[in-house]
Design a protein around this motif. Structure first.
Motif, PDB file in Angstrom:
ATOM      1  N   UNK A 115       0.819  -1.204   0.000  1.00 14.95           N
ATOM      2  CA  UNK A 115       0.000   0.000   0.000  1.00 14.95           C
ATOM      3  C   UNK A 115       0.863   1.269   0.000  1.00 14.95           C
ATOM      4  N   UNK A 116       0.224   2.382  -0.214  1.00 14.12           N
ATOM      5  CA  UNK A 116       0.838   3.692  -0.089  1.00 14.12           C
ATOM      6  C   UNK A 116       0.533   4.186   1.323  1.00 14.12           C
ATOM      7  N   UNK A 117       1.565   4.506   2.097  1.00 11.57           N
ATOM      8  CA  UNK A 117       1.378   4.997   3.458  1.00 11.57           C
ATOM      9  C   UNK A 117       1.948   6.406   3.548  1.00 11.57           C
ATOM     10  N   UNK A 123      -2.783  14.322   4.450  1.00 12.58           N
ATOM     11  CA  UNK A 123      -4.122  14.778   4.067  1.00 12.58           C
ATOM     12  C   UNK A 123      -4.524  14.157   2.739  1.00 12.58           C
ATOM     13  N   UNK A 124      -5.834  14.073   2.583  1.00 14.51           N
ATOM     14  CA  UNK A 124      -6.452  13.552   1.360  1.00 14.51           C
ATOM     15  C   UNK A 124      -7.577  14.500   1.004  1.00 14.51           C
ATOM     16  N   UNK A 135      -4.993  13.929   8.920  1.00 15.93           N
ATOM     17  CA  UNK A 135      -4.682  12.915   9.923  1.00 15.93           C
ATOM     18  C   UNK A 135      -3.166  12.770  10.018  1.00 15.93           C
ATOM     19  N   UNK A 136      -2.697  11.947  10.923  1.00 11.94           N
ATOM     20  CA  UNK A 136      -1.251  11.727  11.056  1.00 11.94           C
ATOM     21  C   UNK A 136      -0.751  10.610  10.148  1.00 11.94           C
ATOM     22  N   UNK A 137      -1.506   9.527  10.031  1.00 12.29           N
ATOM     23  CA  UNK A 137      -1.095   8.398   9.188  1.00 12.29           C
ATOM     24  C   UNK A 137      -2.273   8.003   8.307  1.00 12.29           C
ATOM     25  N   UNK A 138      -2.050   7.991   7.005  1.00  9.11           N
ATOM     26  CA  UNK A 138      -3.087   7.636   6.040  1.00  9.11           C
ATOM     27  C   UNK A 138      -2.543   6.508   5.169  1.00  9.11           C
ATOM     28  N   UNK A 139      -3.325   5.454   5.016  1.00  8.13           N
ATOM     29  CA  UNK A 139      -2.913   4.300   4.211  1.00  8.13           C
ATOM     30  C   UNK A 139      -3.882   4.171   3.039  1.00  8.13           C
ATOM     31  N   UNK A 140      -3.336   3.868   1.853  1.00  5.53           N
ATOM     32  CA  UNK A 140      -4.176   3.699   0.667  1.00  5.53           C
ATOM     33  C   UNK A 140      -3.797   2.399  -0.034  1.00  5.53           C
ATOM     34  N   UNK A 141      -4.761   1.492  -0.130  1.00  7.10           N
ATOM     35  CA  UNK A 141      -4.589   0.228  -0.835  1.00  7.10           C
ATOM     36  C   UNK A 141      -5.021   0.462  -2.278  1.00  7.10           C
ATOM     37  N   UNK A 142      -4.063   0.444  -3.194  1.00  8.08           N
ATOM     38  CA  UNK A 142      -4.368   0.762  -4.598  1.00  8.08           C
ATOM     39  C   UNK A 142      -5.211  -0.314  -5.268  1.00  8.08           C
ATOM     40  N   UNK A 147      -8.862   3.859   1.221  1.00  4.48           N
ATOM     41  CA  UNK A 147      -7.981   4.702   2.038  1.00  4.48           C
ATOM     42  C   UNK A 147      -8.503   4.689   3.460  1.00  4.48           C
ATOM     43  N   UNK A 148      -7.590   4.631   4.439  1.00  4.12           N
ATOM     44  CA  UNK A 148      -8.032   4.627   5.832  1.00  4.12           C
ATOM     45  C   UNK A 148      -6.978   5.238   6.736  1.00  4.12           C
ATOM     46  N   UNK A 149      -7.454   5.627   7.905  1.00  5.05           N
ATOM     47  CA  UNK A 149      -6.589   6.143   8.945  1.00  5.05           C
ATOM     48  C   UNK A 149      -7.064   5.579  10.272  1.00  5.05           C
ATOM     49  N   UNK A 150      -6.139   5.050  11.061  1.00  4.10           N
ATOM     50  CA  UNK A 150      -6.481   4.540  12.377  1.00  4.10           C
ATOM     51  C   UNK A 150      -6.065   5.513  13.467  1.00  4.10           C
TER      52      UNK A 150
END
Length: 195
Positions: A115-117, A123-124, A135-142, A147-150
């Motif tokens: 993924x892209x972290x 920001x998105x 947010x501080x950490x954003x993950x995107x599964x291509x 896209x999600x942030x925990x």
């Protein structure tokens, strides 16, 4: 009577001076070689390449661009097959041709580009819908378009602002969800009537 040593000719002094000056300039030039920067190191080991001022475009199985990354510095480490980017600016393209923008202090593309972290002031933004996520950490599964942030996420759209502990967005479906301890500000909408 004193012994007289002949004085060296002026040409010899001039030749010695030119040689000494050439030696000093050679030493200065070798010391002043400016490289693009230190070779980055990481716990994953030494990189096999790094690029400065890089722009990378990734394509889907049909050959359409689905992700573009621009960064002042991009580093790839072969031990873990990870690409790390400094202050990346990212464009994501969904199935309907909309463009989404993202950025952060640091970015990382996992093995195989997924993924892209994004980490640190991530920001998105979906300009077509008028909303932005911080947010501080954003993950995107291509592969999934997810896209999600925990970490705590702040979502804003026009005058509305909402916070939550977790954020999920499905890019291709234009759908998002904010969960856990959600709170927000929703000012009334001013309606003006046309005369």
């Amino acid at each position: 009577m004193a012994l007289r040593i002949p004085r060296p000719p002026a040409r010899l002094w001039l030749a010695l001076l030119v040689l000494a000056l050439g030696g000093v300039l050679t030493v200065i030039e070798q010391r002043d070689v400016s490289l693009p920067g230190p070779v980055p190191t990481d716990a994953a080991g030494e990189p096999d390449f790094y690029l400065e001022g890089a722009r990378m475009t990734r394509f889907d199985a049909q050959g359409k661009p689905h992700q573009r990354l621009e960064t002042p510095r991009l580093v790839h480490t072969p031990a873990d097959d990870v690409i790390r980017a400094t202050t990346p600016d990212i464009r994501l393209y969904d199935d309907e041709g909309r463009t989404w923008f993202a950025s952060a202090d640091k970015g990382r593309l996992g093995p195989g580009g997924n993924p892209l972290t994004l980490e640190g002031d991530a920001w998105l933004e979906a300009p077509d819908e008028g909303w932005r996520l911080d947010t501080e950490v954003l993950v995107y599964d291509t592969e999934e378009g997810h896209a999600w942030s925990e970490s705590e996420a702040r979502l804003s759209q026009h005058q509305q602002r909402v916070r939550g502990e977790r954020f999920d967005a499905w890019i291709d479906e234009a759908r998002m969800r904010l969960t856990d301890n959600v709170r927000g500000v929703h000012p009334p909408i001013d309606k003006e009537t046309d005369s």
